[in-house]
Motif scaffolding. Structure first.
Motif: not given
Ligand code: FO1
Length: 319
Positions: A37, A48-49, A91, A153
């Protein structure tokens, strides 16, 4: 008892938090995290993870979201938008940005992602050894029906996986190498747990790192999984859209058969399903699996600890 967990983001982080509540610090836990991700955004590397695991286990996560920091603000992200930069549907919080700036600074200094992750995790004391699945830069992209290829993403957050995915493309993955410690964490484990993470883009991505699937197939440790699908629907996220993209039925049985039993060349020995999927557990037992149906909704930490205990028990491991 050495425990190794292969984890994506929110589901895997919550499961691991319950596992730690169960085993305390008597039993070392190593978490191998999906890095598919990951992305470059505003010149910083976002993982993210790894961050969801670090924040969740470090007690800093925004609990309702399951990602990002508690008590967060978004002044920088809003101001970047004023310059017409960034993704207005994604965000980066101000405090979260410090993590990405720190990671990017350390990566630019030549430090591999695994060492950067250890350095960042030091501050949060997550109570596990946190490993990226690889130090190589990989990304999951989604090819849409119209042929466009977008970052995972964008598909996941902007489109909520509602735009059909023709297939997933994982840049650099086929030539990536497991990060230091990953294969050892699988080979030397006393038990390997596959939490209710996304079986395609999270666990599937980890399994696609060359060497990982073989290590999992040959380790002496029993491998137990927890179904991310309850009653035909994913508990969280849009794993059904991912499963559909690879032609796997969205069911506890479908995901078990997708992972496969190790005796038949798959990766699992045991599969824990939710009580509503008791018929699936019975069918799997008839087919030679160790399988059981218990309440699997991770509503809070004590409940999740009980789920982790049921998973370990299914492969005759007690903390
Ligand atoms: N998920 C969202 O639904 N909206 C966001 O704006 C968002 C921002 C974000 C920023 C940093 C990060 O580490 C994770 C973020 N995520 C957001 C979560 C991300 O999509 C998920 O954590 C993983 O990609 C799926 O496991």
């Amino acid at each position: 008892m050495k425990i190794t967990v292969l984890s994506g983001g929110v589901g895997g982080a919550r499961f691991t938090r319950g596992l730690l509540a169960l085993v305390g610090d008597e039993h070392p836990v190593t978490v191998v995290a999906n890095t598919g991700d990951d992305m470059w955004l505003h010149g910083v590397r976002v993982c993210p993870d790894l961050d969801t695991l670090m924040y969740t286990l470090g007690g800093a996560v925004h609990e309702d979201q399951g990602w990002g920091r508690r008590d967060e603000s978004k002044r920088v992200s809003d101001d970047l938008a004023a310059y017409g930069l960034g993704w207005d549907w994604f965000t980066l919080g101000d405090l979260d940005l410090a993590t990405h700036l720190a990671r990017t600074e350390l990566l630019r200094s030549g430090m591999p992602l695994s060492q950067v992750t250890a350095r960042l995790a030091d501050r949060w004391r997550p109570g596990v050894t946190l490993l990226p699945m690889t130090d190589d830069e990989v990304e999951t992209h989604v090819v849409l029906d119209d042929g466009r290829e977008i970052h995972f993403e964008e598909w996941w957050v902007r489109h909520r996986a509602a735009v059909p995915a023709r297939r997933f493309v994982q840049t650099n993955l086929a030539v990536s190498s497991p990060a230091p410690g990953v294969l050892e964490a699988l080979r030397d484990a006393d038990v390997v747990a596959i939490p209710p993470s996304n079986p395609v883009v999270s666990v599937g991505t980890i399994l696609a790192v060359p060497g990982v699937r073989d290590a999992l197939a040959t380790t002496d440790a029993p491998v137990v999984g927890v179904s991310p699908v309850v009653g035909g629907a994913p508990v969280r996220g849009m794993a059904d859209a991912c499963l559909a993209a690879i032609g796997v039925e969205t069911s506890a049985l479908g995901v078990a058969e997708h992972y496969g039993r190790r005796a038949e060349g798959g990766i699992l020995d045991a599969w824990l399903v939710d009580e509503v999927d008791a018929p699936a557990a019975a069918r799997l037992r008839d087919a030679g699996w160790a399988s059981r149906a218990v309440p699997t909704l991770m509503t809070d930490v004590p409940t999740t600890a009980r789920i982790a205990a049921a998973a370990l028990d299914l492969v005759d491991r007690q903390p």
